[in-house]
Scaffold this active site. Structure first.
Site, PDB file in Angstrom:
ATOM      1  CG  PHE A  26      26.103  44.017  54.031  1.00  0.00           C
ATOM      2  CD1 PHE A  26      25.319  45.133  53.781  1.00  0.00           C
ATOM      3  CD2 PHE A  26      27.470  44.211  54.222  1.00  0.00           C
ATOM      4  CE1 PHE A  26      25.875  46.415  53.736  1.00  0.00           C
ATOM      5  CE2 PHE A  26      28.027  45.477  54.182  1.00  0.00           C
ATOM      6  CZ  PHE A  26      27.233  46.575  53.937  1.00  0.00           C
ATOM      7  CE  LYS A  73      27.993  32.628  55.117  1.00  0.00           C
ATOM      8  NZ  LYS A  73      27.522  33.950  55.608  1.00  0.00           N
ATOM      9  CD  GLU A 100      26.926  36.905  58.873  1.00  0.00           C
ATOM     10  OE1 GLU A 100      26.931  36.770  57.622  1.00  0.00           O
ATOM     11  OE2 GLU A 100      27.963  37.064  59.534  1.00  0.00           O
ATOM     12  NE  ARG A 101      27.111  42.436  57.940  1.00  0.00           N
ATOM     13  CZ  ARG A 101      28.038  43.367  57.755  1.00  0.00           C
ATOM     14  NH1 ARG A 101      27.873  44.561  58.244  1.00  0.00           N
ATOM     15  NH2 ARG A 101      29.122  43.092  57.069  1.00  0.00           N
ATOM     16  CB  SER A 120      35.887  42.562  53.492  1.00  0.00           C
ATOM     17  OG  SER A 120      35.959  41.418  54.300  1.00  0.00           O
ATOM     18  CB  CYS A 138      32.330  46.278  45.582  1.00  0.00           C
ATOM     19  SG  CYS A 138      31.525  45.725  44.084  1.00  0.00           S
ATOM     20  CD  GLU A 193      35.716  48.278  50.608  1.00  0.00           C
ATOM     21  OE1 GLU A 193      35.998  47.323  51.345  1.00  0.00           O
ATOM     22  OE2 GLU A 193      35.083  48.148  49.547  1.00  0.00           O
TER      23      GLU A 193
HETATM   24  P1  NAD Z   1      32.396  40.390  54.655  1.00  0.00           P
HETATM   25  O1  NAD Z   1      33.732  40.019  54.117  1.00  0.00           O
HETATM   26  O2  NAD Z   1      32.285  40.821  56.066  1.00  0.00           O
HETATM   27  O3  NAD Z   1      31.371  39.168  54.491  1.00  0.00           O
HETATM   28  C1  NAD Z   1      31.228  38.488  53.274  1.00  0.00           C
HETATM   29  C2  NAD Z   1      30.813  37.046  53.566  1.00  0.00           C
HETATM   30  O4  NAD Z   1      31.864  36.413  54.312  1.00  0.00           O
HETATM   31  C3  NAD Z   1      29.551  36.927  54.404  1.00  0.00           C
HETATM   32  O5  NAD Z   1      28.772  35.865  53.903  1.00  0.00           O
HETATM   33  C4  NAD Z   1      30.074  36.624  55.794  1.00  0.00           C
HETATM   34  O6  NAD Z   1      29.199  35.838  56.561  1.00  0.00           O
HETATM   35  C5  NAD Z   1      31.359  35.851  55.520  1.00  0.00           C
HETATM   36  N1  NAD Z   1      32.367  36.033  56.568  1.00  0.00           N
HETATM   37  C6  NAD Z   1      32.496  37.079  57.412  1.00  0.00           C
HETATM   38  N2  NAD Z   1      33.524  36.895  58.240  1.00  0.00           N
HETATM   39  C7  NAD Z   1      34.077  35.702  57.917  1.00  0.00           C
HETATM   40  C8  NAD Z   1      35.194  34.961  58.409  1.00  0.00           C
HETATM   41  N3  NAD Z   1      35.940  35.417  59.396  1.00  0.00           N
HETATM   42  N4  NAD Z   1      35.471  33.787  57.818  1.00  0.00           N
HETATM   43  C9  NAD Z   1      34.728  33.325  56.808  1.00  0.00           C
HETATM   44  N5  NAD Z   1      33.666  33.980  56.301  1.00  0.00           N
HETATM   45  C10 NAD Z   1      33.345  35.154  56.841  1.00  0.00           C
HETATM   46  O7  NAD Z   1      31.814  41.509  53.655  1.00  0.00           O
HETATM   47  P2  NAD Z   1      30.506  42.364  53.820  1.00  0.00           P
HETATM   48  O8  NAD Z   1      30.707  43.373  54.888  1.00  0.00           O
HETATM   49  O9  NAD Z   1      29.316  41.494  53.873  1.00  0.00           O
HETATM   50  O10 NAD Z   1      30.459  43.102  52.401  1.00  0.00           O
HETATM   51  C11 NAD Z   1      31.153  44.281  52.123  1.00  0.00           C
HETATM   52  C12 NAD Z   1      32.487  44.001  51.473  1.00  0.00           C
HETATM   53  O11 NAD Z   1      32.288  43.229  50.277  1.00  0.00           O
HETATM   54  C13 NAD Z   1      33.205  45.260  51.018  1.00  0.00           C
HETATM   55  O12 NAD Z   1      34.569  45.121  51.281  1.00  0.00           O
HETATM   56  C14 NAD Z   1      32.930  45.307  49.531  1.00  0.00           C
HETATM   57  O13 NAD Z   1      33.880  46.020  48.778  1.00  0.00           O
HETATM   58  C15 NAD Z   1      32.971  43.852  49.197  1.00  0.00           C
HETATM   59  N6  NAD Z   1      32.267  43.576  47.964  1.00  0.00           N
HETATM   60  C16 NAD Z   1      33.019  43.313  46.869  1.00  0.00           C
HETATM   61  C17 NAD Z   1      32.401  43.088  45.662  1.00  0.00           C
HETATM   62  C18 NAD Z   1      33.205  42.794  44.441  1.00  0.00           C
HETATM   63  O14 NAD Z   1      32.607  42.434  43.462  1.00  0.00           O
HETATM   64  N7  NAD Z   1      34.508  42.927  44.459  1.00  0.00           N
HETATM   65  C19 NAD Z   1      31.004  43.124  45.569  1.00  0.00           C
HETATM   66  C20 NAD Z   1      30.266  43.396  46.722  1.00  0.00           C
HETATM   67  C21 NAD Z   1      30.917  43.629  47.914  1.00  0.00           C
END
Ligand code: NAD
Length: 497
Positions: A148, A172, A175-176, A225, A280, A382
């Site tokens: 998101f 994909k 969704e937020r 994450s 991140c 984090e």
């Molecule tokens: P998230 O892991 O909750 O969601 C990321 C994606 O995974 C979304 O599209 C979500 O719909 C999907 N998802 C969520 N739960 C899932 C599940 N159980 N099974 C499969 N898919 C699932 O992350 P977020 O809260 O949207 O974003 C923040 C996180 O992303 C932080 O940890 C941040 O550090 C990380 N991030 C990392 C980078 C990087 O380059 N390393 C860049 C941006 C964000």
């Protein structure tokens, strides 16, 4: 209240299944519904991508690049509209939203160089009458799953490059905050992308699992994450897919006694509190070498944190908007309570902030902890919010040991005037992206982005040259045209010069 649509085969389509709420975090109100795709909807997108692939694969790279040139123009023309959508659903300030879009456009510019980056490698006369070359061929149908916190930039890290390399892409998004992501994909259609080459399908775990399990999907790019990154990497690679999964972070800034403190403080303020700490690459730990640096840093930070201009993301001239959701705000507040209970010194407490006319928004003021120690949860995990932790150490070596011992290794930086210290830091720190007097060392689009340790699963970093390698398969061709009159005997020894 409108329901957001999927983009499949170049058309906006409705879905009749499950939905999720999309909030405006500045008001705390639900503003849209987003569909959560079923396995059947995902399969529909996969089928159209598969059908579009043969023609797109054979489209000359220069023609593919022309679509990207038009896309870049459309993105620039629509900057205000896209920034507004990002801000409305994510909560980040308009200026910050425009910044992420600009960094995303850099990746489109890089993709415009497709004919150059795909021209392969050629060696004439590797043996008698033998020439050899390497082709970089597309993989087929590939998918991306994005977080998101950068609804415009992170998808743009992925599909312009994947598509210009000749692949078909299924995105994909989170969704937020899906609206800006969808609008950007529509602009790529408008730029002339053939139908089916890019689809955007909204959803949750069901959609992601369908993409992981589909044999037609040959590669997965994930950003989010760490627990989800690990899951997708394990499940995708187990099925023989190419996977690159970027995860979470805990980024340290080291402040040396000789640092230009005023400039370091300005840099830290933006890097820790910009986008409400939901980056991140956000700096969440300041490692001070010596008590004198730490005391001076606290004295300079406190008034600036207390003066942060916080309000509805969609207004201009702010430093910080709200967190993305009430759940995120409560989770970050929980970390603050945990830090206090663990004995860290809470110097600035941003909890309980109320913004006039936006009392239901998901706001949290900037927080600052001093005397944080490595065994505390606020140090280890984090937080992903506007919380900066100060850790005090006695030497650069101790600072580097602390960073190298942390499970994450996304970004880090050092503030110093000492070239020797900076060089040692760059050389020996176990982190993928390093800044010297640069707090957010996010590589430009013609380098590649990626962390080390539990911040990235996979061998290649995202976008830039590594992205090209990720989205292509190398094929090495060795070709011989013997002279007509010659006859060569069989050779049973392994061929060599
Ligand atoms: P998230 O892991 O909750 O969601 C990321 C994606 O995974 C979304 O599209 C979500 O719909 C999907 N998802 C969520 N739960 C899932 C599940 N159980 N099974 C499969 N898919 C699932 O992350 P977020 O809260 O949207 O974003 C923040 C996180 O992303 C932080 O940890 C941040 O550090 C990380 N991030 C990392 C980078 C990087 O380059 N390393 C860049 C941006 C964000």
């Amino acid at each position: 209240m409108s329901t957001i649509q999927h983009l499949i085969n170049g058309e906006l389509v409705n879905d009749s299944g499950r939905t999720a709420d999309v909030y405006n975090p500045s008001t705390g109100k639900v503003i849209h519904q987003v569909p959560l795709a079923s396995r059947e909807t995902i399969q529909q997108a996969i089928d159209t991508a598969k059908a579009a692939f043969p023609a797109w694969r054979n489209t000359p790279p220069a023609k593919r690049a022309q679509v990207m040139f038009r896309f870049k123009q459309l993105l620039e023309q629509n900057e205000a509209r896209i920034s507004q959508l990002i801000s409305e659903e994510h909560g980040k300030t308009l200026e910050d939203a425009a910044g992420e879009l600009k960094r995303g456009i850099e990746n489109v510019e890089y993709a415009c160089s497709a004919p150059e980056i795909l021209k392969g490698e050629y060696s004439r006369n590797v043996g008698p009458n033998i020439d050899a070359w390497s082709d970089f061929q597309p993989i087929g149908v590939v998918a991306g799953i994005t977080p998101f916190n950068f609804p415009a930039m992170v998808p743009l890290w992925m599909y312009p490059l994947a598509i210009v390399c000749g692949n078909c892409f299924i995105l994909k998004p989170s969704e937020r905050d899906p609206s800006s992501t969808l609008l950007i994909a529509q602009l790529l259609q408008e730029a002339g992308l053939p139908k089916g080459v890019l689809s955007v399908v909204h959803g949750d775990k069901t959609a992601v699992d369908a993409l992981i399990e589909a044999p037609e999907v040959k590669a997965l790019s994930f950003v989010g994450s760490t627990p989800i990154a690990e899951y997708i990497y394990a499940e995708g690679t187990r099925r023989g897919k190419r996977v690159q999964a970027l995860g979470g972070a805990k980024n340290h800034a080291v402040l040396m006694p000789d640092a230009d403190l005023d400039n370091a403080v300005s840099a830290l303020m933006g890097a820790a509190y910009g986008s409400c700490g939901e980056r991140c690459m956000a700096i969440s730990v300041a490692v001070c070498v010596g008590d004198q640096v730490a005391d001076a840093l606290v004295a300079k930070l406190v008034p600036q944190i207390e003066a942060l201009k916080i309000g509805a993301g969609t207004s201009c001239g702010l430093d910080m908007g709200p967190l993305v959701s009430g759940q995120a705000r409560d989770k970050v507040s929980g970390y603050v309570a945990d830090g206090v209970a663990a004995g860290a010194q809470l110097v600035v407490d941003g909890r309980g902030l109320s913004v006039k006319d936006h009392e239901d928004g998901f706001f949290l003021g900037g927080c600052l902890f001093d005397r944080v120690t490595p065994e505390m949860r606020i140090y280890k995990e984090e937080i992903f919010g506007p919380v900066l932790c100060i850790v005090r150490v006695n030497s650069l070596e101790a600072a580097m040991q602390l960073i190298n011992d942390h499970e994450y290794g996304n970004g880090t930086c050092i503030f110093t005037r000492d070239g020797e210290a900076a060089r040692l830091f760059c050389d020996e720190i176990e982190v993928g992206m390093v800044g010297v007097n640069v707090p957010l060392p996010v590589p430009v689009a013609y380098h590649s982005f990626g962390g080390w340790k539990r911040s990235l699963f996979g061998d290649l970093h995202a976008y830039g040259p590594d992205g090209v390698r990720f989205y292509t398969r190398r094929k090495a061709i060795t070709q011989r045209w013997p002279q007509r009159a010659s006859h060569e005997a069989s050779q049973f020894a392994f061929p060599s010069l």
